[in-house]
Design a protein around this motif. Structure first.
Motif, PDB file in Angstrom:
ATOM      1  N   MET A  56       0.794  -1.223   0.000  1.00  0.00           N
ATOM      2  CA  MET A  56       0.000   0.000   0.000  1.00  0.00           C
ATOM      3  C   MET A  56       0.832   1.283   0.000  1.00  0.00           C
ATOM      4  O   MET A  56       0.284   2.378  -0.006  1.00  0.00           O
ATOM      5  CB  MET A  56      -0.946   0.010   1.198  1.00  0.00           C
ATOM      6  CG  MET A  56      -2.088  -0.986   1.073  1.00  0.00           C
ATOM      7  SD  MET A  56      -3.083  -0.749  -0.443  1.00  0.00           S
ATOM      8  CE  MET A  56      -2.551  -2.149  -1.428  1.00  0.00           C
ATOM      9  N   MET A  57       2.146   1.159   0.002  1.00  0.00           N
ATOM     10  CA  MET A  57       2.983   2.352  -0.082  1.00  0.00           C
ATOM     11  C   MET A  57       2.676   3.151  -1.353  1.00  0.00           C
ATOM     12  O   MET A  57       2.809   4.370  -1.384  1.00  0.00           O
ATOM     13  CB  MET A  57       4.470   1.978  -0.063  1.00  0.00           C
ATOM     14  CG  MET A  57       5.409   3.176  -0.101  1.00  0.00           C
ATOM     15  SD  MET A  57       7.150   2.721  -0.144  1.00  0.00           S
ATOM     16  CE  MET A  57       7.393   2.236   1.558  1.00  0.00           C
ATOM     17  N   ARG A  58       2.216   2.436  -2.391  1.00  0.00           N
ATOM     18  CA  ARG A  58       1.884   3.102  -3.660  1.00  0.00           C
ATOM     19  C   ARG A  58       0.768   4.129  -3.475  1.00  0.00           C
ATOM     20  O   ARG A  58       0.663   5.087  -4.235  1.00  0.00           O
ATOM     21  CB  ARG A  58       1.467   2.069  -4.709  1.00  0.00           C
ATOM     22  CG  ARG A  58       2.612   1.183  -5.167  1.00  0.00           C
ATOM     23  CD  ARG A  58       2.124   0.090  -6.117  1.00  0.00           C
ATOM     24  NE  ARG A  58       1.508   0.621  -7.315  1.00  0.00           N
ATOM     25  CZ  ARG A  58       2.180   1.101  -8.350  1.00  0.00           C
ATOM     26  NH1 ARG A  58       3.491   1.140  -8.330  1.00  0.00           N
ATOM     27  NH2 ARG A  58       1.540   1.558  -9.409  1.00  0.00           N
ATOM     28  N   ALA A  59      -0.076   3.907  -2.480  1.00  0.00           N
ATOM     29  CA  ALA A  59      -1.193   4.818  -2.225  1.00  0.00           C
ATOM     30  C   ALA A  59      -0.909   5.770  -1.074  1.00  0.00           C
ATOM     31  O   ALA A  59      -1.802   6.488  -0.620  1.00  0.00           O
ATOM     32  CB  ALA A  59      -2.462   4.006  -1.929  1.00  0.00           C
ATOM     33  N   ARG A  60       0.346   5.775  -0.604  1.00  0.00           N
ATOM     34  CA  ARG A  60       0.704   6.618   0.541  1.00  0.00           C
ATOM     35  C   ARG A  60       2.007   7.367   0.260  1.00  0.00           C
ATOM     36  O   ARG A  60       3.086   6.970   0.737  1.00  0.00           O
ATOM     37  CB  ARG A  60       0.850   5.744   1.792  1.00  0.00           C
ATOM     38  CG  ARG A  60      -0.430   4.992   2.142  1.00  0.00           C
ATOM     39  CD  ARG A  60      -0.196   3.899   3.165  1.00  0.00           C
ATOM     40  NE  ARG A  60      -1.400   3.099   3.368  1.00  0.00           N
ATOM     41  CZ  ARG A  60      -1.446   1.976   4.082  1.00  0.00           C
ATOM     42  NH1 ARG A  60      -0.326   1.520   4.651  1.00  0.00           N
ATOM     43  NH2 ARG A  60      -2.570   1.295   4.213  1.00  0.00           N
ATOM     44  N   PRO A  61       1.940   8.449  -0.506  1.00  0.00           N
ATOM     45  CA  PRO A  61       3.138   9.213  -0.872  1.00  0.00           C
ATOM     46  C   PRO A  61       3.960   9.692   0.317  1.00  0.00           C
ATOM     47  O   PRO A  61       5.180   9.801   0.234  1.00  0.00           O
ATOM     48  CB  PRO A  61       2.567  10.405  -1.655  1.00  0.00           C
ATOM     49  CG  PRO A  61       1.263   9.919  -2.173  1.00  0.00           C
ATOM     50  CD  PRO A  61       0.724   9.003  -1.114  1.00  0.00           C
ATOM     51  N   ASP A  62       3.281   9.937   1.437  1.00  0.00           N
ATOM     52  CA  ASP A  62       4.000  10.444   2.605  1.00  0.00           C
ATOM     53  C   ASP A  62       4.880   9.380   3.259  1.00  0.00           C
ATOM     54  O   ASP A  62       5.715   9.697   4.116  1.00  0.00           O
ATOM     55  CB  ASP A  62       3.022  11.029   3.632  1.00  0.00           C
ATOM     56  CG  ASP A  62       1.904  10.071   3.990  1.00  0.00           C
ATOM     57  OD1 ASP A  62       1.489   9.291   3.113  1.00  0.00           O
ATOM     58  OD2 ASP A  62       1.441  10.102   5.138  1.00  0.00           O
ATOM     59  N   GLU A  63       4.716   8.114   2.842  1.00  0.00           N
ATOM     60  CA  GLU A  63       5.621   7.073   3.327  1.00  0.00           C
ATOM     61  C   GLU A  63       6.901   7.040   2.495  1.00  0.00           C
ATOM     62  O   GLU A  63       7.927   6.549   2.953  1.00  0.00           O
ATOM     63  CB  GLU A  63       4.939   5.707   3.298  1.00  0.00           C
ATOM     64  CG  GLU A  63       3.836   5.547   4.341  1.00  0.00           C
ATOM     65  CD  GLU A  63       3.277   4.137   4.396  1.00  0.00           C
ATOM     66  OE1 GLU A  63       3.870   3.236   3.754  1.00  0.00           O
ATOM     67  OE2 GLU A  63       2.256   3.929   5.076  1.00  0.00           O
ATOM     68  N   LEU A  64       6.822   7.548   1.278  1.00  0.00           N
ATOM     69  CA  LEU A  64       8.007   7.630   0.424  1.00  0.00           C
ATOM     70  C   LEU A  64       8.921   8.760   0.882  1.00  0.00           C
ATOM     71  O   LEU A  64      10.145   8.642   0.853  1.00  0.00           O
ATOM     72  CB  LEU A  64       7.595   7.878  -1.032  1.00  0.00           C
ATOM     73  CG  LEU A  64       6.955   6.703  -1.769  1.00  0.00           C
ATOM     74  CD1 LEU A  64       6.385   7.158  -3.103  1.00  0.00           C
ATOM     75  CD2 LEU A  64       7.968   5.593  -1.981  1.00  0.00           C
ATOM     76  N   ILE A 139       4.338   4.578  -6.639  1.00  0.00           N
ATOM     77  CA  ILE A 139       3.399   5.667  -6.384  1.00  0.00           C
ATOM     78  C   ILE A 139       2.282   5.631  -7.431  1.00  0.00           C
ATOM     79  O   ILE A 139       2.532   5.346  -8.602  1.00  0.00           O
ATOM     80  CB  ILE A 139       4.145   7.032  -6.412  1.00  0.00           C
ATOM     81  CG1 ILE A 139       3.235   8.158  -5.928  1.00  0.00           C
ATOM     82  CG2 ILE A 139       4.693   7.320  -7.798  1.00  0.00           C
ATOM     83  CD1 ILE A 139       3.996   9.461  -5.696  1.00  0.00           C
ATOM     84  N   LEU A 140       1.057   5.856  -7.007  1.00  0.00           N
ATOM     85  CA  LEU A 140      -0.085   5.865  -7.928  1.00  0.00           C
ATOM     86  C   LEU A 140      -0.158   7.214  -8.628  1.00  0.00           C
ATOM     87  O   LEU A 140      -0.912   8.106  -8.232  1.00  0.00           O
ATOM     88  CB  LEU A 140      -1.382   5.580  -7.166  1.00  0.00           C
ATOM     89  CG  LEU A 140      -1.518   4.183  -6.549  1.00  0.00           C
ATOM     90  CD1 LEU A 140      -2.837   4.068  -5.791  1.00  0.00           C
ATOM     91  CD2 LEU A 140      -1.441   3.103  -7.634  1.00  0.00           C
ATOM     92  N   GLU A 141       0.619   7.352  -9.703  1.00  0.00           N
ATOM     93  CA  GLU A 141       0.735   8.653 -10.337  1.00  0.00           C
ATOM     94  C   GLU A 141      -0.536   9.097 -11.053  1.00  0.00           C
ATOM     95  O   GLU A 141      -0.849  10.293 -11.087  1.00  0.00           O
ATOM     96  CB  GLU A 141       1.918   8.677 -11.307  1.00  0.00           C
ATOM     97  CG  GLU A 141       1.812   7.735 -12.484  1.00  0.00           C
ATOM     98  CD  GLU A 141       2.960   7.916 -13.457  1.00  0.00           C
ATOM     99  OE1 GLU A 141       3.926   8.619 -13.111  1.00  0.00           O
ATOM    100  OE2 GLU A 141       2.896   7.357 -14.569  1.00  0.00           O
ATOM    101  N   ARG A 142      -1.288   8.184 -11.609  1.00  0.00           N
ATOM    102  CA  ARG A 142      -2.499   8.590 -12.344  1.00  0.00           C
ATOM    103  C   ARG A 142      -3.605   9.084 -11.412  1.00  0.00           C
ATOM    104  O   ARG A 142      -4.199  10.122 -11.682  1.00  0.00           O
ATOM    105  CB  ARG A 142      -2.980   7.453 -13.244  1.00  0.00           C
ATOM    106  CG  ARG A 142      -1.990   7.159 -14.370  1.00  0.00           C
ATOM    107  CD  ARG A 142      -2.330   5.890 -15.118  1.00  0.00           C
ATOM    108  NE  ARG A 142      -1.210   5.460 -15.938  1.00  0.00           N
ATOM    109  CZ  ARG A 142      -1.129   4.281 -16.536  1.00  0.00           C
ATOM    110  NH1 ARG A 142      -2.115   3.401 -16.398  1.00  0.00           N
ATOM    111  NH2 ARG A 142      -0.079   3.955 -17.258  1.00  0.00           N
ATOM    112  N   PRO A 143      -3.898   8.382 -10.315  1.00  0.00           N
ATOM    113  CA  PRO A 143      -4.866   8.930  -9.367  1.00  0.00           C
ATOM    114  C   PRO A 143      -4.427  10.275  -8.796  1.00  0.00           C
ATOM    115  O   PRO A 143      -5.260  11.166  -8.575  1.00  0.00           O
ATOM    116  CB  PRO A 143      -4.937   7.860  -8.274  1.00  0.00           C
ATOM    117  CG  PRO A 143      -4.634   6.594  -8.994  1.00  0.00           C
ATOM    118  CD  PRO A 143      -3.568   6.976  -9.977  1.00  0.00           C
TER     119      PRO A 143
END
Length: 370
Positions: A56-64, A139-143
């Motif tokens: 789910m890191m892909r949906a949580r930019p603040d974890e990157l 990271i989910l760039e399109r959403p």
């Protein structure tokens, strides 16, 4: 700090750096987490293990980048002059390469400009934590781009804009300052299903759901194994990627051309004959594709893709000879060469029968006293 004024400046700076549009959004993608998990659980990511590995890191930019509260989403058009879509796809003796890859690797181009944008913002605010991403992190760039107002996700899962279509790259700049956010894009595909019905391998299962394992782009780029026979004929002459879902999209009728010279077609891809591309040795492959995104698939996979296209080409003794000359390079390549040669055996037999029939017809029609 007047953050609205700063946001306006950021958009001006982005245009000066070659971006065609930018938008700003928060980092909340929680509503996409279940959708992402269902997609992963179904195995639609194929051999792209990194997608599941990061969860789910892909949906949580603040974890990157801990501390991130805003994402600056940017797009850059890449459609080259004289794209030659139809003339290449309709000529089975040429190799079709997705139009995003005929020029320089976009990862470096877009990332460098995002980094410059981050430094401009830093100079303005004096204290800033930022990090640019261009397909370089989970990271989910399109959403994110959709939330930032750069368009909406079409039924082919790509981002669309009613004024420019979908021929553009996306990049993200994660920042830790409270910039005002933009309004999200709204879906405008309506009842159109052109992308779904035109997919050569039926990889678009439903609106926005792609089974990567069937997708020609995945098969020719991300997948390094033996391509299933059921998809080989459908691949036609597509040797790197596939643009079919974008080609049929009505929103792309008036898509603008790129402003970036880096994305223009390199000379080696001007009417690229399959037999010529297949003849490259590894040194030539690396030299001709220096700075190209194609390089990352490697020489063996390059030959694998072309051998399938050669199997789909009309019968030619030159193609048969070229295929046989590469036999023994690797067991992976041999599987695809054997398949291609088998296709040509069938075509040669059919062609011989048609030729013999034509001769008989001609002979019957010649007068005895001629």
């Amino acid at each position: 700090m007047d953050y609205q004024e700063l946001a306006n400046k950021i958009k001006i700076w982005a245009k000066e750096l070659g971006f065609d549009k930018v938008g700003i959004t928060d980092v909340d993608l929680s509503k996409h987490e279940k959708e992402l998990q269902r997609w992963l659980d179904a195995g639609y990511h194929g051999d792209m293990d990194w997608m599941a590995r990061h969860g789910m890191m892909r949906a949580r930019p603040d974890e990157l980048l801990p501390g991130t509260i805003r994402v600056i989403s940017a797009r850059m058009h890449y459609l080259p002059v004289n794209a030659e879509f139809a003339s290449t796809l309709n000529n089975p003796e040429l190799g079709y390469i997705s139009r995003y890859a005929v020029g320089r690797d976009y990862h470096k181009v877009v990332r460098n400009q995002l980094k410059k944008l981050g430094n401009k913002i830093l100079a303005e605010v004096n204290e800033l934590q930022f990090r640019p991403f261009v397909d370089s992190a989970p990271i989910l760039e399109r959403p994110l781009a959709e939330k930032a107002g750069l368009g909406w996700r079409g039924k082919h899962s790509l981002l669309l804009d009613k004024d420019v279509g979908s021929w553009f790259f996306l990049g993200e700049l994660l920042v830790d300052i409270p910039l005002p956010t933009d309004s999200p894009g709204t879906e405008q595909c309506g009842s159109c299903k052109a992308c779904i019905t035109s997919c050569p391998t039926n990889a678009i299962l439903s609106e926005g759901i792609i089974d990567s394992r069937k997708c020609i782009s995945y098969l020719t780029i991300e997948y390094s194994g033996v391509i299933p026979e059921e998809y080989r004929k459908a691949m036609g002459n597509r040797i790197y990627g596939c643009d079919d879902c974008q080609l049929v999209c009505p929103w792309n009728r008036n898509a603008p051309l790129t402003r970036q010279n880096d994305f223009e077609r390199r000379p080696v891809f001007n009417y690229p004959e399959l037999i010529t591309l297949f003849s490259w040795d590894e040194h030539t492959f690396l030299k001709n594709l220096e700075g190209s995104p194609i390089r990352r698939i490697g020489y063996e996979q390059w030959l694998r893709n072309i051998s399938i296209a050669m199997g789909n080409a009309p019968f030619s003794t030159k193609i048969v000879k070229a295929l046989k000359a590469k036999k023994g390079f690797s067991s992976l390549l041999d599987v695809h060469i054997d398949w291609a040669l088998k296709q040509h055996e069938g075509k040669n037999h059919t062609q011989s029968r048609q030729h013999a029939r034509l001769i008989r017809i001609i002979e019957k029609g010649i007068p005895r006293d001629a």
